[in-house]
Design an enzyme around this catalytic site. Structure first.
Site, PDB file in Angstrom:
ATOM      1  N   ALA A  13       0.793  -1.281  -0.111  1.00  0.00           N
ATOM      2  CA  ALA A  13      -0.110  -0.095   0.079  1.00  0.00           C
ATOM      3  C   ALA A  13       0.956   1.352  -0.013  1.00  0.00           C
ATOM      4  O   ALA A  13       0.430   2.193   0.634  1.00  0.00           O
ATOM      5  CB  ALA A  13      -0.969  -0.078   1.236  1.00  0.00           C
ATOM      6  N   GLY A  17       1.332   0.838  -5.060  1.00  0.00           N
ATOM      7  CA  GLY A  17      -0.080   0.052  -4.660  1.00  0.00           C
ATOM      8  C   GLY A  17      -1.337   0.858  -4.701  1.00  0.00           C
ATOM      9  O   GLY A  17      -2.280   0.535  -5.261  1.00  0.00           O
ATOM     10  N   PHE A 116      17.647  19.078  -9.074  1.00  0.00           N
ATOM     11  CA  PHE A 116      17.948  17.761  -8.576  1.00  0.00           C
ATOM     12  C   PHE A 116      19.120  16.976  -9.294  1.00  0.00           C
ATOM     13  O   PHE A 116      19.310  17.434 -10.417  1.00  0.00           O
ATOM     14  CB  PHE A 116      16.804  16.614  -8.419  1.00  0.00           C
ATOM     15  CG  PHE A 116      16.486  16.474  -7.176  1.00  0.00           C
ATOM     16  CD1 PHE A 116      15.794  17.377  -6.338  1.00  0.00           C
ATOM     17  CD2 PHE A 116      16.413  15.195  -6.475  1.00  0.00           C
ATOM     18  CE1 PHE A 116      15.290  17.029  -5.049  1.00  0.00           C
ATOM     19  CE2 PHE A 116      16.111  14.863  -5.349  1.00  0.00           C
ATOM     20  CZ  PHE A 116      15.547  15.892  -4.570  1.00  0.00           C
ATOM     21  N   HIS A 238      22.564   6.056  -1.727  1.00  0.00           N
ATOM     22  CA  HIS A 238      22.416   7.597  -1.649  1.00  0.00           C
ATOM     23  C   HIS A 238      23.569   8.233  -0.992  1.00  0.00           C
ATOM     24  O   HIS A 238      24.156   7.814  -0.001  1.00  0.00           O
ATOM     25  CB  HIS A 238      20.973   7.875  -0.938  1.00  0.00           C
ATOM     26  CG  HIS A 238      20.759   9.427  -1.146  1.00  0.00           C
ATOM     27  ND1 HIS A 238      21.143  10.298  -0.602  1.00  0.00           N
ATOM     28  CD2 HIS A 238      19.335   9.755  -1.837  1.00  0.00           C
ATOM     29  CE1 HIS A 238      20.515  11.453  -1.135  1.00  0.00           C
ATOM     30  NE2 HIS A 238      19.586  11.180  -1.731  1.00  0.00           N
ATOM     31  N   LEU A 248      17.910   9.566   5.565  1.00  0.00           N
ATOM     32  CA  LEU A 248      18.250  10.259   4.403  1.00  0.00           C
ATOM     33  C   LEU A 248      17.909  11.675   4.643  1.00  0.00           C
ATOM     34  O   LEU A 248      17.146  12.239   5.314  1.00  0.00           O
ATOM     35  CB  LEU A 248      17.176  10.018   3.186  1.00  0.00           C
ATOM     36  CG  LEU A 248      17.563  10.190   1.910  1.00  0.00           C
ATOM     37  CD1 LEU A 248      18.822   9.081   1.588  1.00  0.00           C
ATOM     38  CD2 LEU A 248      16.477  10.018   0.970  1.00  0.00           C
ATOM     39  N   THR A 250      17.925  14.656   2.112  1.00  0.00           N
ATOM     40  CA  THR A 250      17.083  14.821   0.628  1.00  0.00           C
ATOM     41  C   THR A 250      18.153  15.530  -0.218  1.00  0.00           C
ATOM     42  O   THR A 250      19.036  16.514   0.276  1.00  0.00           O
ATOM     43  CB  THR A 250      16.038  15.549   0.583  1.00  0.00           C
ATOM     44  OG1 THR A 250      15.790  15.508  -1.075  1.00  0.00           O
ATOM     45  CG2 THR A 250      16.084  16.679   1.303  1.00  0.00           C
ATOM     46  N   ARG A 282      23.541  10.226  -8.266  1.00  0.00           N
ATOM     47  CA  ARG A 282      23.757   9.778  -7.130  1.00  0.00           C
ATOM     48  C   ARG A 282      24.970   8.821  -7.099  1.00  0.00           C
ATOM     49  O   ARG A 282      25.773   8.784  -6.251  1.00  0.00           O
ATOM     50  CB  ARG A 282      22.507   9.169  -6.572  1.00  0.00           C
ATOM     51  CG  ARG A 282      21.472  10.173  -6.359  1.00  0.00           C
ATOM     52  CD  ARG A 282      20.237   9.445  -5.664  1.00  0.00           C
ATOM     53  NE  ARG A 282      19.339  10.248  -5.344  1.00  0.00           N
ATOM     54  CZ  ARG A 282      18.232  10.372  -4.987  1.00  0.00           C
ATOM     55  NH1 ARG A 282      17.787   8.877  -4.888  1.00  0.00           N
ATOM     56  NH2 ARG A 282      17.222  10.972  -4.800  1.00  0.00           N
ATOM     57  N   HIS A 369      20.211   2.637  -0.454  1.00  0.00           N
ATOM     58  CA  HIS A 369      18.980   3.488  -0.622  1.00  0.00           C
ATOM     59  C   HIS A 369      17.806   2.850  -1.435  1.00  0.00           C
ATOM     60  O   HIS A 369      16.682   2.839  -1.163  1.00  0.00           O
ATOM     61  CB  HIS A 369      19.191   4.750  -0.962  1.00  0.00           C
ATOM     62  CG  HIS A 369      18.135   5.676  -1.488  1.00  0.00           C
ATOM     63  ND1 HIS A 369      17.219   6.116  -0.552  1.00  0.00           N
ATOM     64  CD2 HIS A 369      17.671   6.419  -2.415  1.00  0.00           C
ATOM     65  CE1 HIS A 369      16.217   6.995  -0.950  1.00  0.00           C
ATOM     66  NE2 HIS A 369      16.621   7.134  -2.154  1.00  0.00           N
ATOM     67  N   GLU A 400       9.342  -0.306  -6.491  1.00  0.00           N
ATOM     68  CA  GLU A 400      10.615  -0.541  -6.183  1.00  0.00           C
ATOM     69  C   GLU A 400      10.826  -2.168  -6.509  1.00  0.00           C
ATOM     70  O   GLU A 400      12.140  -2.652  -6.752  1.00  0.00           O
ATOM     71  CB  GLU A 400      11.255  -0.035  -4.882  1.00  0.00           C
ATOM     72  CG  GLU A 400      12.695  -0.308  -4.809  1.00  0.00           C
ATOM     73  CD  GLU A 400      13.114   0.424  -3.483  1.00  0.00           C
ATOM     74  OE1 GLU A 400      14.534   0.098  -3.107  1.00  0.00           O
ATOM     75  OE2 GLU A 400      12.630   1.296  -2.946  1.00  0.00           O
ATOM     76  N   ARG A 411      19.346   5.194 -10.563  1.00  0.00           N
ATOM     77  CA  ARG A 411      18.379   6.043 -10.764  1.00  0.00           C
ATOM     78  C   ARG A 411      18.587   7.502 -10.488  1.00  0.00           C
ATOM     79  O   ARG A 411      19.264   7.909  -9.604  1.00  0.00           O
ATOM     80  CB  ARG A 411      17.303   5.548  -9.744  1.00  0.00           C
ATOM     81  CG  ARG A 411      15.971   6.435  -9.677  1.00  0.00           C
ATOM     82  CD  ARG A 411      14.969   6.069  -8.866  1.00  0.00           C
ATOM     83  NE  ARG A 411      15.201   5.829  -7.360  1.00  0.00           N
ATOM     84  CZ  ARG A 411      15.161   7.044  -6.468  1.00  0.00           C
ATOM     85  NH1 ARG A 411      15.009   8.086  -7.036  1.00  0.00           N
ATOM     86  NH2 ARG A 411      15.409   6.955  -5.343  1.00  0.00           N
TER      87      ARG A 411
END
Length: 596
Positions: A13, A17, A116, A238, A248, A250, A282, A369, A400, A411
């Site tokens: 979920a 999902g 980013f 990461h 993490l 960001t 990354r 990560h 994932e 990624r």
């Protein structure tokens, strides 16, 4: 026996999902089964943003996003799927906005965007503002928004149910068996279509940003059915996890001007990525950090460096880099602006480190990560079982736990949330359409029998071994020997050790004999999944004799397109793992050297 029947069942979920459940439920009777309450899913930990070439802050193009993703993948991403995802991105983000997601805004009222790592203006080569964000809690907002929409659309939820087995009949998916954590009772869910959305498996590593529940359940369930896993050697570290904890920080911190500083007080990323510097992809930044640490330039000789977002530092390097606002004015930030843009990060550092990022530098180290590999699928989420792209009827995977493959060897930040939304939507649509034209398959005789035997085995083991001890050993082995830098000797040692741990696992016995919320039983079962996934990762990595993306081999330091521009497939046959390969889909972009 508790038996339920739905057209479409989604296992998990999180964002993928819930998106799959929302779209499937519009045309089919749908249930979402989750071992967590939905809004506790790991999507909620995603911080910095979701990518889309909206061009709200500065010029951007879908073609640039596509190329950046291909380049970021180190050319292992399937370009047909990447083109599809990037084309769908603007509409997907606007749809989230229309559902009520509270994105940050520009002064004109448009969705705000920030730079980013790896996202660039393909003409100038400079970072581009492509990440749509809700402060630094974008994933949390997506999760809440989608859960509300699913409730509104009458999706059926079975919260705190752990799926233990995937059921198949006549070569088709036919349902799942789950244990209800609150009672210990087994439930059989019959379905025409099953969508795996169980997330990743970062808990196999010692230092990780991943939630405690990220134990590779979906991938392990599918592997045990003789269905392959794809590109499992590619795991992303990461660059900026909180030192020792792995929580993490960001990439949005660097997007807003933060820089990496070594133990000598030097900004070091210009050495490794002269053009985009701290906003390289990354894999590049993580290797740069470890290279500095190995060279003795960690802070006080330790295995961490600093991330510096103090306004005076940001403003100093913005001027050196020639960074400007989109309107051409000088780029500057204040402490108040940092607090507004990064409230959760500031809070994490204050609580866990006793560090105030507005006035102090943050100690960071790379943290395990994200898995680029997983259950092979096409762009509609249909599970693929061989190198001819043959699909498995009624079985889908998204998020994932799946490998489309849009991320290839590495990624780009913010592409994970986009992956969830785009492919979750299309898997839900495809599963509902499939369920409308096929009957229910008969369930296997005694469908819960295998699960009973598996759980009873854990309850009745010899008790010579501890789940905790085995898990601790596995995590250290994987982090130390199959981490950012790899070589043949270390990985062979890791494989031998994993086999030893698997033997020890057969002698585990749980102490808790109760039925209600028996978390010891679930933890033991999850450890079995992680040991299987760890073996697949290590064997896949040992076999790939090149360096590409997140897979960096000291004994094969160069990328080898002639021999290794192909996807790894690992299939479990009995107790053995068999490796095969399939080609990469290349449409417009021929492989070339990545330069940042």
């Amino acid at each position: 026996m508790n038996i339920h029947q739905f057209d479409v069942i989604i296992v998990g979920a999180g964002g993928s999902g819930l998106m799959a459940g929302l779209y499937a439920s519009r045309n089919a009777k749908t249930a979402v089964i989750s071992k967590l309450y939905p809004t506790r899913s790991h999507t909620g930990a995603a911080q910095g943003g979701i990518s889309a070439a909206l061009g709200n802050v500065e010029e951007d193009r879908i073609e640039w996003h596509t190329y950046d993703t291909v380049k970021g993948s180190d050319y292992l991403g399937d370009q047909e799927a990447i083109e599809f995802m990037c084309q769908e991105a603007p509409e997907a983000v606007l749809e989230l906005e229309h559902m009520g997601l509270p994105f940050d805004r520009t002064p004109e009222g448009k969705i705000s965007q920030r730079p980013f790592g790896g996202h660039t203006n393909n003409v100038t080569g400079k970072p581009v503002s492509r990440a749509c964000h809700a402060a630094d809690r974008t994933g949390h907002m997506i999760l809440q928004t989608l859960y509300q929409q699913c409730l509104k659309n009458n999706v059926n939820f079975f919260d705190e149910f752990q799926v233990i087995e995937l059921l198949t009949s006549n070569g088709k998916a036919s349902g799942v068996v789950a244990i209800e954590l609150a009672t210990g009772e087994l439930h059989v869910f019959q379905a025409k279509a099953v969508i795996m959305a169980t997330g990743g498996h970062g808990r196999i590593f010692e230092v990780t940003s991943n939630a405690y529940a990220y134990t590779g359940d979906g991938a392990a369930l599918v592997l045990r059915k003789g269905i392959p896993l794809e590109d499992m050697e590619f795991f992303q570290f990461h660059p900026t996890g909180i030192y020792k904890l792995g929580i993490l920080i960001t990439e949005g911190v660097r997007g807003d001007g933060g820089v990496l500083i070594n133990g000598k007080g030097e900004r070091f990323m210009p050495k490794y990525a002269p053009s985009v510097k701290d906003l390289a992809s990354r894999d590049v930044v993580s290797r740069a950090i470890y290279t500095e640490i190995r060279a003795g330039r960690g802070v006080d000789g330790s295995n961490f460096v600093y991330l510096d977002v103090r306004p005076e530092t940001v403003n100093k390097f913005a001027e050196i880099d020639g960074r400007t606002n989109p309107d051409g004015t000088k780029y500057t930030v204040t402490g108040e602006q940092i607090l507004k843009k990064l409230p959760d990060i500031i809070d994490f550092c204050r609580v866990y480190l006793g560090v105030d990022p507005v006035t102090q530098m943050m100690p960071i180290q790379p943290t395990a990560h994200y898995s680029m590999g997983g259950i092979p699928t096409n762009k509609y989420g249909e599970v693929i079982v061989d190198d001819h792209n043959t699909t498995y009827p009624g079985l889908y995977a998204v998020g994932e736990c799946a490998c489309v493959s849009v991320h290839g060897g590495n990624r780009l930040g913010t592409n994970s949330l986009l992956d969830l939304i785009v492919f979750g939507k299309h898997a839900g649509l495809k599963a509902a359409e499939y369920s409308s034209r096929v009957p229910f398959e008969d369930l296997p005789q005694n469908p819960e029998a295998n699960v009973k035997n598996e759980l009873d085995g854990l309850r009745q083991g010899s008790g010579k071994e501890s789940v905790y001890d085995i898990a601790t050993d596995m995590k250290k082995v994987m982090f130390d020997l199959v981490g950012i830098y790899r070589n043949e000797k270390d990985m062979q040692t890791a494989i031998d050790k994993i086999h030893e741990l698997q033997q020890r696992y057969s002698q585990v016995k749980i102490v808790d004999t109760g039925r209600i919320f028996n978390t010891e039983l679930i933890n033991a079962w999850e450890l079995g999944n992680m040991l299987q996934i760890a073996e697949v990762i290590a064997i896949s990595a040992l076999n790939r004799q090149e360096s590409r993306g997140g897979h960096s081999r000291e004994d094969f330091p160069k990328r080898d397109d002639q021999n290794w521009l192909k996807h790894t497939l690992v299939t479990k046959q009995g107790k053995e793992l068999k490796i095969s390969y399939k080609p990469v889909s290349i449409t417009k972009y021929q492989p070339k050297e990545r330069v940042y």
